[in-house]
Design a protein around this motif. Structure first.
Motif, short mmCIF file in Angstrom:
data_model
loop_
_atom_site.label_atom_id
_atom_site.label_comp_id
_atom_site.label_asym_id
_atom_site.label_seq_id
_atom_site.Cartn_x
_atom_site.Cartn_y
_atom_site.Cartn_z
N LYS A 220 0.80 -1.16 -0.14
CA LYS A 220 0.00 -0.12 0.21
C LYS A 220 0.79 1.25 0.17
CE LYS A 220 -3.49 -2.56 0.23
NZ LYS A 220 -4.45 -3.01 -0.60
N ILE A 221 0.64 2.21 -0.92
CA ILE A 221 1.63 3.37 -1.30
C ILE A 221 0.62 4.52 -1.01
CG2 ILE A 221 3.08 4.55 -2.80
CD1 ILE A 221 3.86 2.05 -3.84
N GLU A 222 0.90 5.47 -0.24
CA GLU A 222 0.29 6.88 0.08
C GLU A 222 1.24 7.72 -0.42
OE1 GLU A 222 -2.17 7.11 3.58
OE2 GLU A 222 -3.28 5.25 3.19
N CYS A 223 1.17 8.24 -1.62
CA CYS A 223 2.12 9.31 -2.04
C CYS A 223 1.57 10.40 -3.18
CB CYS A 223 3.52 8.84 -2.40
SG CYS A 223 4.74 10.14 -2.72
N GLN A 224 1.19 11.35 -2.96
CA GLN A 224 0.49 12.31 -3.78
C GLN A 224 1.49 12.50 -4.93
OE1 GLN A 224 -0.73 15.93 -1.97
NE2 GLN A 224 -2.80 14.84 -1.13
N GLU A 225 2.74 12.63 -4.82
CA GLU A 225 3.76 13.06 -5.78
C GLU A 225 4.16 11.61 -6.89
OE1 GLU A 225 7.09 14.43 -4.13
OE2 GLU A 225 6.11 16.22 -3.20
N LEU A 226 3.60 10.57 -6.47
CA LEU A 226 3.65 9.38 -7.20
C LEU A 226 2.56 8.47 -7.41
CD1 LEU A 226 6.33 7.48 -7.77
CD2 LEU A 226 5.91 6.36 -5.83
N PRO A 227 1.91 8.86 -8.48
CA PRO A 227 0.66 8.28 -8.99
C PRO A 227 0.78 6.51 -9.23
CG PRO A 227 1.25 10.21 -10.49
CD PRO A 227 2.57 9.70 -9.68
N ILE A 228 -0.26 5.92 -8.80
CA ILE A 228 -0.49 4.46 -9.02
C ILE A 228 -1.47 4.48 -10.10
CG2 ILE A 228 -1.11 2.34 -7.89
CD1 ILE A 228 -0.40 3.75 -5.31
N TYR A 229 -1.08 3.54 -11.18
CA TYR A 229 -1.88 3.15 -12.38
C TYR A 229 -2.29 1.85 -12.15
CZ TYR A 229 0.49 7.51 -14.03
OH TYR A 229 1.24 8.39 -14.43
N GLN A 230 -3.41 1.78 -12.85
CA GLN A 230 -4.27 0.43 -12.71
C GLN A 230 -4.24 -0.10 -14.28
OE1 GLN A 230 -5.43 -1.47 -10.13
NE2 GLN A 230 -6.06 -3.03 -11.33
N GLN A 231 -3.88 -1.30 -14.37
CA GLN A 231 -4.24 -1.73 -15.80
C GLN A 231 -5.19 -3.02 -15.56
OE1 GLN A 231 -1.89 -1.94 -19.30
NE2 GLN A 231 -1.87 -4.08 -19.39
N GLU A 232 -6.08 -3.23 -16.41
CA GLU A 232 -7.24 -4.46 -16.17
C GLU A 232 -6.65 -5.46 -17.04
OE1 GLU A 232 -9.59 -4.12 -14.25
OE2 GLU A 232 -8.99 -2.11 -13.64
#
Length: 224
Positions: free
Chosen positions: A151-163
């Motif tokens: 689990k990452i919570e960092c506004q400067e580091l976007p987390i992307y999701q691929q289906e």
């Protein structure tokens, strides 16, 4: 003329179609197909046109093109359903961006305590002609696949999701022995593989193509 080698190559791409299977489709003997592939004979025009229909290619492709030959460096040519995943990524634009992009991503993996990180990468295509021609730059994006438990919570580091999505894929055993021919050759082979099997490219809302990072490599191209 590379007809015989091209025919062998196309048979392999078409779900490893055997000489017997192809002979049955064309209503000829297996020996006839063997003679075509060894260069002892050439097909009549009607059979050549049937071959073009079977392999979704043109007569020029079949008789004049020099198609890639998948040698021992390539294996496990397949259609793979890649499961959904989350990832973070970093892009570098420079004359040699790969190492910088990968080092940043591996540093993130270390920071987040991810052992044996799974890292992928792809060329970044959105450069201007000035950047390419004048400054000799190219772009590379490295991405870290995030394990489900991270689990990452960092506004400067976007987390992307691929289906979940289908990809044509191929394995390269020694990608860096001759990287400037082996890796592009894998992409050409995958494009031919898709064409022969009637699969179209897909690039909407997913990573259109990528490579795994490591001593060996798997190359992926997204299919509709």
């Amino acid at each position: 003329m590379d007809f015989g080698k091209n025919l062998q190559y196309l048979r392999r791409l078409s779900k490893n179609l055997t000489q017997e299977d192809l002979a049955e489709k064309l209503n000829v003997s297996r020996q006839t197909v063997s003679e075509w592939e060894t260069g002892e004979a050439l097909p009549e025009m009607d059979k050549a046109l049937e071959l073009c229909k079977i392999f979704n290619c043109s007569l020029d492709n079949l008789f004049r093109d020099v198609m890639p030959v998948s040698d021992k460096m390539y294996s496990n040519l397949r259609l793979e359903k890649v499961k959904a995943f989350r990832y973070i990524m970093h892009t570098v634009l420079s004359s040699c961006p790969e190492d910088d992009a990968l080092n940043r991503i591996f540093n993130y993996a270390k920071k987040f305590g991810i052992e044996n990180p799974k890292v992928i990468g792809w060329d970044f295509p959105f450069l201007s002609q000035e950047q390419i021609n004048v400054y000799h730059m190219h772009g590379y994006t490295a991405a870290l696949i995030l394990p489900d438990e991270i689990k990452i919570e960092c506004q400067e580091l976007p987390i992307y999701q691929q289906e979940e999505h289908n990809y044509a894929a191929i394995h390269i055993e020694h990608p860096f022995d001759s990287p400037f021919s082996t890796i592009p050759g894998a992409y050409r082979t995958l494009n031919d593989f898709m064409k022969v099997n009637g699969w179209e490219h897909e690039d909407k809302n997913i990573i259109p193509c990528f490579e795994t990072v490591g001593e060996t490599m798997d190359v992926y191209i997204a299919c509709k």
